[in-house]
Design a protein around this motif. Sequence first.
Motif, PDB file in Angstrom:
ATOM      1  N   GLN A 140       0.856  -1.188   0.000  1.00  0.00           N
ATOM      2  CA  GLN A 140       0.000   0.000   0.000  1.00  0.00           C
ATOM      3  C   GLN A 140       0.895   1.243   0.000  1.00  0.00           C
ATOM      4  O   GLN A 140       1.223   1.785   1.046  1.00  0.00           O
ATOM      5  CB  GLN A 140      -0.904   0.020   1.229  1.00  0.00           C
ATOM      6  CG  GLN A 140      -1.764  -1.230   1.396  1.00  0.00           C
ATOM      7  CD  GLN A 140      -2.251  -1.393   2.818  1.00  0.00           C
ATOM      8  OE1 GLN A 140      -3.177  -0.708   3.258  1.00  0.00           O
ATOM      9  NE2 GLN A 140      -1.632  -2.297   3.557  1.00  0.00           N
ATOM     10  N   PRO A 141       1.337   1.697  -1.170  1.00  0.00           N
ATOM     11  CA  PRO A 141       2.275   2.822  -1.220  1.00  0.00           C
ATOM     12  C   PRO A 141       1.587   4.150  -0.926  1.00  0.00           C
ATOM     13  O   PRO A 141       0.438   4.370  -1.314  1.00  0.00           O
ATOM     14  CB  PRO A 141       2.785   2.774  -2.661  1.00  0.00           C
ATOM     15  CG  PRO A 141       1.623   2.203  -3.431  1.00  0.00           C
ATOM     16  CD  PRO A 141       0.997   1.199  -2.513  1.00  0.00           C
ATOM     17  N   ASP A 142       2.284   5.024  -0.260  1.00  0.00           N
ATOM     18  CA  ASP A 142       1.815   6.397  -0.043  1.00  0.00           C
ATOM     19  C   ASP A 142       3.014   7.324  -0.165  1.00  0.00           C
ATOM     20  O   ASP A 142       3.435   7.965   0.800  1.00  0.00           O
ATOM     21  CB  ASP A 142       1.145   6.534   1.326  1.00  0.00           C
ATOM     22  CG  ASP A 142       0.437   7.879   1.484  1.00  0.00           C
ATOM     23  OD1 ASP A 142       0.445   8.678   0.514  1.00  0.00           O
ATOM     24  OD2 ASP A 142      -0.118   8.138   2.566  1.00  0.00           O
ATOM     25  N   ALA A 143       3.556   7.370  -1.383  1.00  0.00           N
ATOM     26  CA  ALA A 143       4.737   8.194  -1.624  1.00  0.00           C
ATOM     27  C   ALA A 143       4.504   9.672  -1.323  1.00  0.00           C
ATOM     28  O   ALA A 143       5.422  10.343  -0.841  1.00  0.00           O
ATOM     29  CB  ALA A 143       5.213   7.997  -3.067  1.00  0.00           C
ATOM     30  N   PRO A 144       3.311  10.242  -1.585  1.00  0.00           N
ATOM     31  CA  PRO A 144       3.120  11.659  -1.247  1.00  0.00           C
ATOM     32  C   PRO A 144       3.360  11.953   0.235  1.00  0.00           C
ATOM     33  O   PRO A 144       3.787  13.056   0.590  1.00  0.00           O
ATOM     34  CB  PRO A 144       1.662  11.916  -1.641  1.00  0.00           C
ATOM     35  CG  PRO A 144       1.394  10.934  -2.735  1.00  0.00           C
ATOM     36  CD  PRO A 144       2.149   9.705  -2.332  1.00  0.00           C
TER      37      PRO A 144
END
Length: 719
Positions: free
Chosen positions: A650-654
């Motif tokens: 579950q990526p959340d790069a921001p």
Amino acid sequence: MAIEINVGPPRLAINQGYGVLITDQDGQIPWPTDKGFYHSDTRVISSWQIFADGESWKLLNSGNVAYYANRIFLTNPILHTEIGVVPEHTLGLSISRSIGGGIHEDLDLVNHGMDKVQFNLEIAVRSDFADIFEVKSGSIVRRGRITSAWSQGAPRLTIAYVNKDFKRRVTVTAHKWDSKPVYANGRISFELELKPGEAWHSCLLYAVGDGETIDHAPDHCIAQTGGAGAHRKLSQWRDATLKIETSNEEFYRFYHQSLEDMAALRLPIEGTDHLEFVPAAGVPWFLALFGRDSLTVSLQNAMVHSSFARGALEVLSRHQATRRDDYRDAEPGKIMHELRRGELAHFKLIPHTPYYGTADATILYLIVLHNAWRCTGDPDLLARFLPVAEKCLSWIDEYGDRDGDGFQEYQTRSKAGAYNQGWKDSGQALVNTDGSIVTAPIALVEIQGYVYDAWLRMAQVYDALGKSARAQTLREKAEALFVRFNDTFWDEESGFYAFCLDGEKKQVLSVASNPGQCLWSGIVPPDRAAKVVKRLMEPDMWSGWGIRTLSTDNPSYNPNSYQNGAVWPHDNGIIAMGFRRYGFANEAACIARDISGAAGYFVQHQMPELYSGMQRDPTDFPVQYLGANVPQAWAAGSCFAMLQMIVGFQPDAPAGKLYIDPVLPEWLPKLTIRDLRVGENVFDLRFWRDDDATRFETLKGDPLAVVQKSYATATTRWL
């Protein structure tokens, strides 16, 4: 030790860019056949055979050394020549080929006998310049004129095709030859005289032109360089992508072959390097740009190469429809389905210029844009593609919902259009419980889920851009769709969702795999998810090699059909992700094991587009569908989808975060992933089973940026 079974078609296939060469295992292209050298949807070589004084050579062995290169080893039959008999197996002939625009072909011959030999090595080449659509259908129409010319000075054979302003040509040039060829009776002929132990070599370079540009053959011989440029690009691709280490050899080989397949299917994007590309759908029939396929593969590759989606977003934005065109099923804002470059498309005898007959690509574009932003954290992605997304959102409301009832329906307006326009797009793919074809317009179950997911994802994008009112509107629309969908598509008696709504808005209650994708979208209420999972795992749907496309109880079921009973790996990957989203980790792992296990039976662990839905038992193995594309992009990508599901990616790069929720199944007790890129962060992570629990540690990267968060967020995932 168990017997190793290799399943796959008896052929050789190499490809790169818009070119693909399909031959028999002895390297030859018999006539008539659907094999050949195809370039940009035209078969430029339709027959290729090699002889020694008119006699055919015997195959010893052959195989690919890379997706772009292969080698074939032949030997001679008994030859009766003017200086005597050449015993069989005296001569060794190897053919080495690499593709990269055109084809570089190395011919190497050795006299292993005790006497001098003298004979003619002859190569017969024919070109029909048939459009790939007509080859596939078995109905080829010659519309133009074919000419051939031999230049002794080069020496070079030129075969050209002209139909008005449509032009194609292939040139076959002898290069680095040890004896100069001549051309007669349709054959390039080398006169050979070899002493005992003496070797002979020549290259043949096949270049392809369209009257304006020429795709040249690779410069180098394979034996000397291994394919030089292509090998370098493959190495750079491997360096840029996620690496894994695992205790399960089967899954490890599946993963690495899938990486190679993805590299094989890269279509270049003008003005960029080879690490920004759009994937072709598959070899040999779908070596072209596809909307749905490219977007689905972008989602599958999110963990493997975080910037993967850029190419699809860019190229598909260039072809977004600006006006209504019924012949091409185009409408303002719609994302294309398929673009072709052959003769039929050139003269608009088919609508693929491009063709827009897809009900889901426009919606998937929004999902991919959001996912790419979450993976990269790049605000420029939103700035660049938000205008495209706005048009996609407008299309969903104005054209996707044909009758204003709040659901997405499709029906072709084109006389040459596709009847079915979801991922199950064959004409027979959507059937009623009695086996009859569903009448259009059709509202597919999974497409409603796509819209729900897309609206929620875009709401999150608008929040990030400070457009809270727009975000709230989309959330309200998603909530209304959630209620309307579950009221209309759910069948309480069967405890399952309708396959679709037919032209009269009646439920089609055939049991199919499609509702499984609704779990991935999150449009299923948590209290119904268990029923959906249970129904899909019943014996009529679960084959043991994966979930079938259609129940064995349906009169139209056929395990060897295209979409009425076969198993599609990509479909299973999406379903497995949906299972995990609702907390059914064991069932998801079961599906992953099925697909990974099936891959182990196919040649080189290369997953085909689909395979038979026959029931698994201790004595059988997966059976490949006749005509399946191999390699095929979203079949290879199914491995990556399974990996996302297992890790709970579950990526959340921001926000500078990587959320994970790993659940390693028993068959995969250890897993290490390296070079996982999320925004500016690069992580190495190690996972292991501790009794029934899964533990992890961060080996590289900021450990505070890696946070365990439940993957089973169901309908609240993007709220």
